[in-house]
Design an enzyme around this catalytic site. Structure first.
Site, short mmCIF file in Angstrom:
data_model
loop_
_atom_site.label_atom_id
_atom_site.label_comp_id
_atom_site.label_asym_id
_atom_site.label_seq_id
_atom_site.Cartn_x
_atom_site.Cartn_y
_atom_site.Cartn_z
N CYS A 146 1.72 -5.19 8.61
CA CYS A 146 2.78 -5.87 7.87
C CYS A 146 3.24 -7.13 8.59
O CYS A 146 4.14 -7.80 8.14
CB CYS A 146 3.95 -4.93 7.57
SG CYS A 146 4.66 -4.10 8.96
N GLY A 178 4.63 3.31 4.12
CA GLY A 178 3.95 2.05 4.35
C GLY A 178 4.76 1.15 5.27
O GLY A 178 5.50 1.62 6.12
N CYS A 179 4.62 -0.14 5.10
CA CYS A 179 5.32 -1.11 5.94
C CYS A 179 6.83 -0.97 5.80
O CYS A 179 7.37 -1.00 4.69
CB CYS A 179 4.90 -2.52 5.56
SG CYS A 179 5.81 -3.81 6.43
N PHE A 180 7.52 -0.83 6.93
CA PHE A 180 8.97 -0.62 6.82
C PHE A 180 9.73 -1.85 6.35
O PHE A 180 10.85 -1.74 5.87
CB PHE A 180 9.58 -0.06 8.11
CG PHE A 180 9.17 -0.69 9.42
CD1 PHE A 180 8.67 -1.97 9.52
CD2 PHE A 180 9.30 0.05 10.60
CE1 PHE A 180 8.32 -2.53 10.74
CE2 PHE A 180 8.95 -0.49 11.83
CZ PHE A 180 8.45 -1.79 11.90
N CYS A 232 8.98 -3.52 3.72
CA CYS A 232 9.06 -3.31 2.27
C CYS A 232 10.09 -2.25 1.92
O CYS A 232 10.92 -2.43 1.02
CB CYS A 232 7.70 -2.89 1.73
SG CYS A 232 6.35 -4.05 1.99
#
Length: 232
Positions: A18, A65-67, A69
């Site tokens: 990310c 997933g990507c923190f 987001c």
């Protein structure tokens, strides 16, 4: 005498973090994988840690997933006062971004959601969780792939666990597919490095934010307009 020479071509599969950097997806040896699996299974047998209310506010923990987001998604929800990026679900102490990216710490990028339970329930936060991701994607979300990006919902008591299990089963039945989210008893949340906090808001022109994070946020907002806070 003719000899035939064979050429071995090694392909290095790259994952995009990310941060938008390409990284080699290094795989642990079979022995290390076995050790890691044992450690992860041990975590599942532990009693959950209950985080007490503080000034009437509760805390919930999710990995999706990507923190960057996930932080932006939950901060747009009415009743959520703050979201903090960090790491959870692993078996090492003081995890770092670099360490978790190796896939050998057991930790996933996670968020701590601080919310007012009088305004938004834990059950609704779980709905937000499943409704803002690809629930069938294993070990990642979108372009972010690896165990550090896997989906986990953390529970703090039996009631929360039952909510998660019920909603996960209902979603699996609806999709007629296996839902990837793991269910863990909450143990510890480690706050991520300062530069990861409020990343989408502070870096709106970042390539990853423009191409992945903002579109993911907008899809969620269009799907659940009734859950959004007035500031959004």
């Amino acid at each position: 005498m003719n000899t035939i020479k064979s050429i071995l071509v090694v392909l290095a599969f790259l994952t995009v973090s990310c941060q938008g950097k390409a990284q080699v997806d290094t795989k642990p040896t079979k022995k290390k994988m076995t050790d890691m699996q044992k450690k992860q299974l041990e975590l599942l047998t532990l009693d959950p840690v209950v985080v007490p209310l503080e000034k009437g506010l509760a805390k919930a923990y999710f990995a999706s997933g990507c923190f960057w987001c996930v932080e932006a998604i939950y901060e747009s929800v009415n009743g959520v006062t703050e979201v903090i990026n960090g790491y959870s679900g692993g078996f090492t102490k003081n995890p770092t971004y670099e360490g978790s990216n190796t896939g050998r710490t057991g930790h996933a990028e996670a968020v701590e959601v601080i919310y007012d339970p009088k305004v938004v329930s834990f059950a609704t936060l779980v709905d937000v969780y499943f409704g803002s991701q690809n629930p069938t994607q294993v070990n990642g979300q979108g372009p972010d792939r690896g165990s550090q990006y896997r989906s986990i919902i953390f529970y703090q008591d039996t009631a929360q666990k039952e909510i998660i299990i019920k909603k996960k089963k209902a979603l699996a039945d609806k999709l007629k597919a296996k839902v990837a989210a793991e269910i863990y008893p909450f143990q510890k949340f480690w706050i991520a490095e300062d530069y990861h906090q409020n990343y989408e808001r502070l870096n709106p022109n970042n390539r990853y934010i423009q191409g992945v994070s903002i579109p993911r946020l907008k899809r969620f907002q269009q799907k659940f307009p009734e859950l959004l806070s007035k500031k959004h």
